[in-house]
Enzyme design. Structure first.
Site, short mmCIF file in Angstrom:
data_model
loop_
_atom_site.label_atom_id
_atom_site.label_comp_id
_atom_site.label_asym_id
_atom_site.label_seq_id
_atom_site.Cartn_x
_atom_site.Cartn_y
_atom_site.Cartn_z
N TYR A 33 0.82 -1.20 0.00
CA TYR A 33 0.00 0.00 0.00
C TYR A 33 0.85 1.25 0.00
CZ TYR A 33 0.80 1.10 4.98
OH TYR A 33 1.36 1.46 6.18
N LYS A 146 6.40 -1.95 2.04
CA LYS A 146 5.20 -1.36 2.66
C LYS A 146 4.02 -2.31 2.46
CE LYS A 146 3.22 3.30 3.19
NZ LYS A 146 3.33 3.34 4.64
N GLU A 179 11.77 2.94 14.58
CA GLU A 179 10.83 3.93 14.02
C GLU A 179 9.54 3.90 14.82
OE1 GLU A 179 9.70 2.94 9.97
OE2 GLU A 179 9.53 0.80 10.43
N LEU A 203 10.87 1.35 7.37
CA LEU A 203 10.31 1.75 6.09
C LEU A 203 11.12 2.94 5.54
CD1 LEU A 203 7.73 1.14 4.30
CD2 LEU A 203 6.98 3.38 5.10
N1 PDD Z 1 2.71 5.16 7.28
N2 PDD Z 1 7.33 3.96 9.03
C1 PDD Z 1 6.18 3.26 9.03
C2 PDD Z 1 6.13 1.96 9.76
C3 PDD Z 1 5.05 3.77 8.36
O1 PDD Z 1 3.92 3.06 8.36
C4 PDD Z 1 5.14 5.03 7.72
C5 PDD Z 1 3.98 5.61 6.95
C6 PDD Z 1 6.34 5.73 7.75
C7 PDD Z 1 6.52 7.07 7.09
O2 PDD Z 1 6.51 6.97 5.70
P1 PDD Z 1 6.05 8.19 4.79
O3 PDD Z 1 6.87 9.36 5.19
O4 PDD Z 1 6.37 7.72 3.43
O5 PDD Z 1 4.59 8.42 5.02
C8 PDD Z 1 7.43 5.15 8.41
C9 PDD Z 1 1.57 5.56 6.51
C10 PDD Z 1 1.33 7.02 6.47
C11 PDD Z 1 0.36 4.76 6.94
O6 PDD Z 1 0.53 3.65 7.39
O7 PDD Z 1 -0.76 5.25 6.78
#
Ligand code: PDD
Length: 284
Positions: A33, A146, A179, A203
């Site tokens: 996703y 992801k 994280e 991620l």
């Molecule tokens: N989540 N680490 C994890 C585990 C995440 O699920 C996310 C993002 C990030 C940050 O990634 P980005 O900057 O690309 O949004 C880091 C999304 C927003 C979600 O699960 O909805």
């Protein structure tokens, strides 16, 4: 305009959208996703999100889907919604087949999307900073992909809420700080910005990448290196980065104040720079 869903080429109100029960995303977590946000009518970092989506599918050996088709579908849904500040969720599963651990050849990947106005972080959290707990990272070893397998993230988030905090920070069994449950994590120590390097255990966040670029451009000393909980508790500032989170200060972790317990100057400066870039539409 109601919040919309897209299911394999068809757009409909969210409550009308359904998927087959033998979708492998549903039964095996066999799906990837992205979540993309828009600012003032433009999607922020769309191509970077598409890059990561393609990489996720490649790593899991999904049958390929045309990037141009995905982009077209995303933009079409976004335009149909008319939303200026939207969150688009895109999920692609390997396909639908009678339940079997082995992967049935020739499945067609299933694409679903939803679009809604972004649920903004409360202003008080941004202003005063958030609180967090640490939890042991029990996720699988490919957190760089992801995937929709977010149960550990979801349980950790709930644990933090039950403890009266705002989020949880994953720490490896060896004590390495990784994280947040849906965000990457940075510390500021002695004027230096430090974050976990890109490995299979975190991620590769798009916001992380933007914040690293912004920080380097601003002349900050930046390091992508491993650090433990002592460095976390002893940091001058801690913040999370993510598409919805943007750049969120953390002022208390496991009951310990970070720095003087107030939102730090570097965090505030980087948040302003990030917002400026997002509102300007992408690359500085
Ligand atoms: N989540 N680490 C994890 C585990 C995440 O699920 C996310 C993002 C990030 C940050 O990634 P980005 O900057 O690309 O949004 C880091 C999304 C927003 C979600 O699960 O909805």
């Amino acid at each position: 305009m109601p919040d919309l869903a897209y299911v394999n080429g068809k757009i409909m109100p969210i409550e009308k959208a359904v998927v087959p029960i033998e979708d492998r995303g549903y039964q095996f977590g066999d799906g990837v996703y992205e979540f993309i946000a828009s600012y003032e009518g433009h999607l922020f970092m769309l191509e970077e999100h598409l890059d990561r989506l393609e990489r996720s599918m490649r790593e899991l050996a999904f049958d390929p889907i045309s990037r141009a088709d995905i982009r077209k579908a995303v933009l079409n849904l976004f335009n149909r919604s008319g939303y200026q500040r939207a969150g688009i969720y895109i999920q692609i599963s390997r396909g639908v087949a009678p339940r079997n651990h082995a992967i049935t050849p020739g499945m067609t990947p299933q694409i679903i999307m939803t679009i809604r106005p972004v649920k903004e972080m409360p202003e008080t959290l941004r202003k005063n900073g958030a609180t967090a707990i640490t939890v042991e990272d029990t996720r699988w070893c490919r957190c760089d992909i992801k995937t929709v397998q977010l149960l550990a993230n979801s349980l950790a988030k709930q644990k933090s809420l039950d403890a009266g905090c705002d989020d949880a920070i994953f720490v490896s069994s060896q004590g390495i700080v990784r994280e947040g449950t849906s965000s990457n994590l940075f510390i500021v120590s002695g004027g230096r910005l430090v974050t976990h390097p890109l490995t299979n255990n975190i991620l590769p966040g798009i916001t992380r990448m933007v914040v690293l670029d912004i920080s380097r451009d601003a002349g900050l000393d930046v390091e992508e290196t491993f650090f433990g909980t002592d460095a976390l508790y002893g940091a001058d500032e801690v913040f999370l980065t993510g598409t919805v989170t943007e750049l969120l200060p953390i002022v208390r972790i496991d009951g310990k104040s970070i720095g003087d317990g107030k939102v730090g100057q570097t965090t505030r400066r980087l948040y302003d720079l990030l917002r400026k870039q997002a509102l300007a539409g992408g690359a500085a």
